[in-house]
Design a protein around this motif. Sequence first.
Motif, PDB file in Angstrom:
ATOM      1  N   GLY A 341      33.697  29.415  31.653  1.00  0.00           N
ATOM      2  CA  GLY A 341      32.792  29.605  32.779  1.00  0.00           C
ATOM      3  C   GLY A 341      32.711  28.343  33.609  1.00  0.00           C
ATOM      4  O   GLY A 341      33.402  27.360  33.336  1.00  0.00           O
ATOM      5  N   VAL A 342      31.839  28.368  34.597  1.00  0.00           N
ATOM      6  CA  VAL A 342      31.752  27.224  35.506  1.00  0.00           C
ATOM      7  C   VAL A 342      30.333  27.090  36.042  1.00  0.00           C
ATOM      8  O   VAL A 342      29.631  28.086  36.229  1.00  0.00           O
ATOM      9  N   GLU A 343      29.893  25.846  36.248  1.00  0.00           N
ATOM     10  CA  GLU A 343      28.562  25.620  36.831  1.00  0.00           C
ATOM     11  C   GLU A 343      28.689  25.768  38.333  1.00  0.00           C
ATOM     12  O   GLU A 343      29.573  25.163  38.942  1.00  0.00           O
ATOM     13  N   ASP A 344      27.836  26.607  38.896  1.00  0.00           N
ATOM     14  CA  ASP A 344      27.985  26.915  40.311  1.00  0.00           C
ATOM     15  C   ASP A 344      26.741  27.631  40.835  1.00  0.00           C
ATOM     16  O   ASP A 344      26.717  28.859  40.927  1.00  0.00           O
ATOM     17  N   PRO A 345      25.710  26.843  41.210  1.00  0.00           N
ATOM     18  CA  PRO A 345      24.449  27.472  41.613  1.00  0.00           C
ATOM     19  C   PRO A 345      24.602  28.402  42.823  1.00  0.00           C
ATOM     20  O   PRO A 345      23.947  29.438  42.897  1.00  0.00           O
ATOM     21  N   SER A 346      25.496  28.043  43.730  1.00  0.00           N
ATOM     22  CA  SER A 346      25.606  28.846  44.952  1.00  0.00           C
ATOM     23  C   SER A 346      26.581  30.001  44.782  1.00  0.00           C
ATOM     24  O   SER A 346      26.699  30.853  45.657  1.00  0.00           O
ATOM     25  N   ASP A 347      27.289  30.035  43.665  1.00  0.00           N
ATOM     26  CA  ASP A 347      28.250  31.100  43.379  1.00  0.00           C
ATOM     27  C   ASP A 347      29.394  31.128  44.401  1.00  0.00           C
ATOM     28  O   ASP A 347      29.964  32.185  44.673  1.00  0.00           O
ATOM     29  N   ARG A 348      29.734  29.971  44.924  1.00  0.00           N
ATOM     30  CA  ARG A 348      30.852  29.916  45.872  1.00  0.00           C
ATOM     31  C   ARG A 348      32.186  29.847  45.145  1.00  0.00           C
ATOM     32  O   ARG A 348      33.194  30.330  45.616  1.00  0.00           O
ATOM     33  N   MET A 349      32.192  29.201  43.987  1.00  0.00           N
ATOM     34  CA  MET A 349      33.440  28.968  43.277  1.00  0.00           C
ATOM     35  C   MET A 349      33.645  29.954  42.125  1.00  0.00           C
ATOM     36  O   MET A 349      34.770  30.285  41.767  1.00  0.00           O
ATOM     37  N   ARG A 350      32.534  30.427  41.542  1.00  0.00           N
ATOM     38  CA  ARG A 350      32.634  31.221  40.321  1.00  0.00           C
ATOM     39  C   ARG A 350      33.517  32.457  40.473  1.00  0.00           C
ATOM     40  O   ARG A 350      34.333  32.730  39.589  1.00  0.00           O
ATOM     41  N   PRO A 351      33.404  33.234  41.581  1.00  0.00           N
ATOM     42  CA  PRO A 351      34.256  34.431  41.670  1.00  0.00           C
ATOM     43  C   PRO A 351      35.741  34.087  41.557  1.00  0.00           C
ATOM     44  O   PRO A 351      36.485  34.763  40.836  1.00  0.00           O
ATOM     45  N   GLN A 352      36.150  33.028  42.236  1.00  0.00           N
ATOM     46  CA  GLN A 352      37.564  32.646  42.154  1.00  0.00           C
ATOM     47  C   GLN A 352      37.917  32.173  40.745  1.00  0.00           C
ATOM     48  O   GLN A 352      38.941  32.571  40.175  1.00  0.00           O
ATOM     49  N   TYR A 353      37.067  31.331  40.187  1.00  0.00           N
ATOM     50  CA  TYR A 353      37.286  30.827  38.820  1.00  0.00           C
ATOM     51  C   TYR A 353      37.428  32.007  37.858  1.00  0.00           C
ATOM     52  O   TYR A 353      38.351  32.075  37.039  1.00  0.00           O
ATOM     53  N   LEU A 354      36.512  32.939  37.993  1.00  0.00           N
ATOM     54  CA  LEU A 354      36.475  34.084  37.077  1.00  0.00           C
ATOM     55  C   LEU A 354      37.736  34.932  37.204  1.00  0.00           C
ATOM     56  O   LEU A 354      38.411  35.208  36.206  1.00  0.00           O
ATOM     57  N   VAL A 355      38.086  35.326  38.404  1.00  0.00           N
ATOM     58  CA  VAL A 355      39.254  36.227  38.510  1.00  0.00           C
ATOM     59  C   VAL A 355      40.536  35.501  38.112  1.00  0.00           C
ATOM     60  O   VAL A 355      41.414  36.094  37.480  1.00  0.00           O
ATOM     61  N   GLU A 356      40.650  34.238  38.440  1.00  0.00           N
ATOM     62  CA  GLU A 356      41.877  33.525  38.073  1.00  0.00           C
ATOM     63  C   GLU A 356      41.994  33.353  36.564  1.00  0.00           C
ATOM     64  O   GLU A 356      43.090  33.416  36.001  1.00  0.00           O
ATOM     65  N   HIS A 357      40.860  33.120  35.894  1.00  0.00           N
ATOM     66  CA  HIS A 357      40.919  32.979  34.436  1.00  0.00           C
ATOM     67  C   HIS A 357      41.155  34.334  33.764  1.00  0.00           C
ATOM     68  O   HIS A 357      41.908  34.427  32.798  1.00  0.00           O
ATOM     69  N   ILE A 358      40.538  35.367  34.286  1.00  0.00           N
ATOM     70  CA  ILE A 358      40.768  36.706  33.699  1.00  0.00           C
ATOM     71  C   ILE A 358      42.225  37.123  33.934  1.00  0.00           C
ATOM     72  O   ILE A 358      42.840  37.778  33.092  1.00  0.00           O
ATOM     73  N   HIS A 359      42.772  36.714  35.032  1.00  0.00           N
ATOM     74  CA  HIS A 359      44.176  37.019  35.289  1.00  0.00           C
ATOM     75  C   HIS A 359      45.083  36.344  34.261  1.00  0.00           C
ATOM     76  O   HIS A 359      46.004  36.949  33.712  1.00  0.00           O
ATOM     77  N   GLN A 360      44.787  35.080  33.963  1.00  0.00           N
ATOM     78  CA  GLN A 360      45.582  34.376  32.936  1.00  0.00           C
ATOM     79  C   GLN A 360      45.384  35.030  31.566  1.00  0.00           C
ATOM     80  O   GLN A 360      46.324  35.131  30.775  1.00  0.00           O
ATOM     81  N   LEU A 361      44.165  35.462  31.326  1.00  0.00           N
ATOM     82  CA  LEU A 361      43.870  36.140  30.060  1.00  0.00           C
ATOM     83  C   LEU A 361      44.692  37.424  29.971  1.00  0.00           C
ATOM     84  O   LEU A 361      45.274  37.741  28.927  1.00  0.00           O
ATOM     85  N   TRP A 362      44.744  38.145  31.076  1.00  0.00           N
ATOM     86  CA  TRP A 362      45.518  39.381  31.084  1.00  0.00           C
ATOM     87  C   TRP A 362      47.008  39.095  30.841  1.00  0.00           C
ATOM     88  O   TRP A 362      47.667  39.836  30.105  1.00  0.00           O
TER      89      TRP A 362
END
Length: 442
Positions: A341-362
């Motif tokens: 996960g990632v610290e991101d109060p404004s949620d500007r970065m988290r969506p990208q972080y999340l999809v890119e990591h889930i993509h690697q997981l896939w």
Amino acid sequence: MPRAVYQFPRGFLWGTATAAHQVEGRNTNNNWYAWEQQEGRIRNGDRSGLACDWWGGRWKEDLDRAVETGQNAHRLSIEWSRIQPTPDHWDEDALDHYREILQGMTDRGLTPMVTLHHFTDPLWLMELGGWENPDVVGLFDRFVARSVDALQAYANLWVTINEPNVYYHAGYVAGGFPPGKHNLQSAVLVAQHMIRAHAAAYHTIHKIQPTARVGFALHYRRFLARRTWSPLDRAVRWMADAFMNRMFLDTLLTGRMNVFGRFTRIPEARNTQDFIGLNYYTTSLTAFDLRAAGNAFLRESYPREALLSETGFLANVPEGFFHALNWLRKIGKPIIVTENGVEDPSDRMRPQYLVEHIHQLWRAVNAAWQIKGYFHWSLVDNFEWERGWSQRFGLWGLDPATQKRFRRTSVDLYAAICHENALSWDTVHQYAPQVLSRLFPE
Ligand code: FCB
């Protein structure tokens, strides 16, 4: 453009992870509480306080949130200092409380994963010297036996120790965690006791509950030499990798602890993992720096091109996640991603972080590597150790003063992934269009 879908196997665990001290609130009998009272230890003088008020009952509403958004599992930890407040007293009310929470998970269709040690220690243990005292192995084993005996009807996925490598590094080398020491020898001793304690716990849990699945959670940080041509940067990279990533795990594989060429036999630790728990957050560059004598001449930085989180604490390097999975799968045990996960109060970065990591997981899952689940850190903003409330890792935001939760966009993104058991073109298009062409090349 084909609307591809990266599908995960049926039964894949999708959840979030939390830890007792970070969410429960009113934990006043452990070393972190004491640490928080000392000036200058926690950023901005923050305190865990009520945290997310789970001990006061708000675990219910938060687990409802998890369920409503398609999660089917949750990882939490139990607090040693509540269950055994003094060496000769076991608190049945505390155990009842955990029974209620675990039953609450099952009622909600969430598979529980229980961590037995997540950074905090009872004050009485610290008075005995904490993890430097060899007695800790037997003491932890008693706590594990009592807790697993009490909770076995509610859970069978156990994490013995969360991030032992962070515990001994932060507490005994870098000094940001209690007891705040800077002593490599103590760190190695603590590591050795944690290996012995993990091994004892593994055997004890299996004796009590033969169907148990037991592992520990490794904090894996990928290290790359900053100047690949520099033998010194490569040497500190090798050292960091050996000390942080390999020492603990290798001992469980070989039964021999190798500390820079000095060996200790710990045969009972061999083959004491039913799965490997992986916490992956980021990748760092290592450089040799004479001014960093206190940190074994190692200076860490982040790749220049990588996106950095709000406080600069983490860099978004999803390839490092794939690399970690590729390294661990060679051990031949199932892998569970116990944190990411990632610290991101404004949620500007988290969506990208999340999809890119889930993509690697896939990518890893698609190669038929045995990966059983993914626990995002975290469900709701919570108390971030020595960084206090300055970092926000929750899918849901929290104002700790009012206990009000608010929904970040990433909630809906993660819900789409969990509900579909997949990462789809549509999801990426909606939540992180900037990486669409990278994740779904034409
Ligand atoms: C991990 C810890 C977890 C949380 C995240 C952000 O190292 O296990 O408790 O603090 O980092």
